[in-house]
Design a protein around this motif. Structure first.
Motif, short mmCIF file in Angstrom:
data_model
loop_
_atom_site.label_atom_id
_atom_site.label_comp_id
_atom_site.label_asym_id
_atom_site.label_seq_id
_atom_site.Cartn_x
_atom_site.Cartn_y
_atom_site.Cartn_z
N GLY A 54 -15.74 -11.45 20.78
CA GLY A 54 -15.77 -10.00 20.86
C GLY A 54 -16.86 -9.40 21.71
O GLY A 54 -16.94 -8.18 21.83
N THR A 55 -17.72 -10.22 22.33
CA THR A 55 -18.76 -9.67 23.20
C THR A 55 -18.16 -9.22 24.53
O THR A 55 -17.08 -9.65 24.93
N ASP A 56 -18.89 -8.35 25.22
CA ASP A 56 -18.41 -7.82 26.50
C ASP A 56 -18.74 -8.78 27.64
O ASP A 56 -19.86 -9.28 27.73
N PHE A 57 -17.75 -9.03 28.49
CA PHE A 57 -17.91 -9.86 29.68
C PHE A 57 -17.44 -9.06 30.89
O PHE A 57 -16.66 -8.12 30.76
N VAL A 58 -17.91 -9.46 32.07
CA VAL A 58 -17.40 -8.87 33.31
C VAL A 58 -17.06 -10.01 34.26
O VAL A 58 -17.89 -10.88 34.54
N LYS A 59 -15.82 -10.02 34.75
CA LYS A 59 -15.34 -11.08 35.65
C LYS A 59 -14.33 -10.48 36.61
O LYS A 59 -13.93 -9.33 36.51
#
Length: 332
Positions: A177-182
């Protein structure tokens, strides 16, 4: 009672909940708290003292709010209502307009009250639209370098967008549930494979054109204080760390720069067929990114449901490191 003319005066009055404060003083304290909170959300990752400033501003505001309630003729129980998250904004805003009990004050400074109301309204609109229309994001690692580097601060756009191949998106990790950016490489129905460090999309290897090496300083970086990995290792502290760069191009013609350090086990993978309603994502810093190349069973991200997308990234707002070249930088 007389209204404070200085910050120290406001601090002293905040200890005296038996007194009263007019709308102008209350509006000033309200606006100061909101502005400090907004600054903390942006700068606290590198300047933790901002939370101390927020605590002081909140203390002053609570004192002035209780005094304003007495001035407006409200009972003390309203203080508890005003402190309830989100719901408390309603009585707090009403106090900006509520006249004093008894004879209205004359010559009261209405300009400050209007400023306080404008700041409060803007803040409430930002809170209301945060989850639907934008989301702030701070880059804690170098997994998306050189497109996004550690300490970049950005806003991702509305989640109500159609995700396309090549988009840089902020999304919720499907497991923790953590935020990622890809970067999105494949969508539902696509096949994706890595062969010798190159992306094979739907059976076609994406072309790469060599670019100038990516250079950075060997020092601790980001939220975790890790050192960068270098093609020219070993590199002493303070010296230049190099990575091989290339411009990768999707079938749509969209191009972006990717980095390579050395051969890794994720340079070669099995063919993955992206399920409908999902996406296959990669970091631009290919040898320093946890992404869809590793399945969730192996501790990776795997394919990500499109419903987990929180927004698309178009520009960097600024760098918390103060790098002027990052200001409003476009994201390819």
């Amino acid at each position: 009672m007389s209204q404070p003319a200085t910050v120290t005066g406001a601090l002293r009055q905040s200890f005296d909940w038996t007194g009263v404060s007019g709308r102008a003083v209350y509006a000033t304290a309200f606006a100061a708290q909101i502005l400090c909170l907004g600054a903390a959300l942006i700068f606290a990752p590198t300047l933790p003292v901002m939370w101390v400033i927020v605590a002081v501003a909140t203390f002053v505001f609570l004192g002035q709010m209780r005094r304003r309630m007495r001035d407006a003729g409200w009972r003390g129980g309203w203080m508890w209502v005003a402190m309830v998250p989100y719901l408390g904004f309603i009585p707090q805003l009403i106090l900006l307009f509520r006249r004093s009990a008894g004879t209205p004050r004359r010559g009261e400074n209405t300009t400050l009250r209007k400023v306080g109301w404008a700041v409060a309204l803007a803040f409430c609109l930002l809170l209301a639209g945060r989850s639907s229309f934008y989301a702030p994001f701070w880059i804690p690692t170098g997994s998306m370098a050189p497109t996004l580097v550690h300490n970049d601060y950005l806003f991702s756009g509305s989640r109500f967008v159609t995700v396309a191949r090549g988009d840089v998106v902020v999304f919720r990790h499907p497991v923790n549930g953590t935020d990622f950016v890809k970067r999105v490489i494949g969508l539902g129905g696509d096949t994706v494979q890595m062969v010798a460090g190159r992306v094979v999309l739907n059976g076609t290897t994406l072309p790469q054109t060599p670019a100038a090496d990516f250079a950075e300083t060997m020092e601790r970086q980001g939220a975790y204080g890790t050192y960068p990995r270098c093609r020219n290792a070993p590199v002493a502290l303070g010296e230049t760390c190099l990575k091989t760069a290339a411009v990768e191009t999707l079938p749509s013609g969209r191009s972006y720069t990717v980095l390579d350090i050395r051969p890794e086990r994720t340079d070669d993978t099995e063919v993955v067929t992206v399920p409908d309603g999902h996406m296959f994502v990669l970091g631009d810093n290919r040898d320093n990114s946890a992404d869809s190349r590793m399945p969730q069973a192996a501790g990776g991200i795997g394919t990500v449901p499109l419903e987990n997308v929180k927004g698309r990234v178009r520009r960097v707002v600024f760098s918390l490191d103060g790098d002027p070249t990052r200001l409003f930088r476009r994201v390819p």
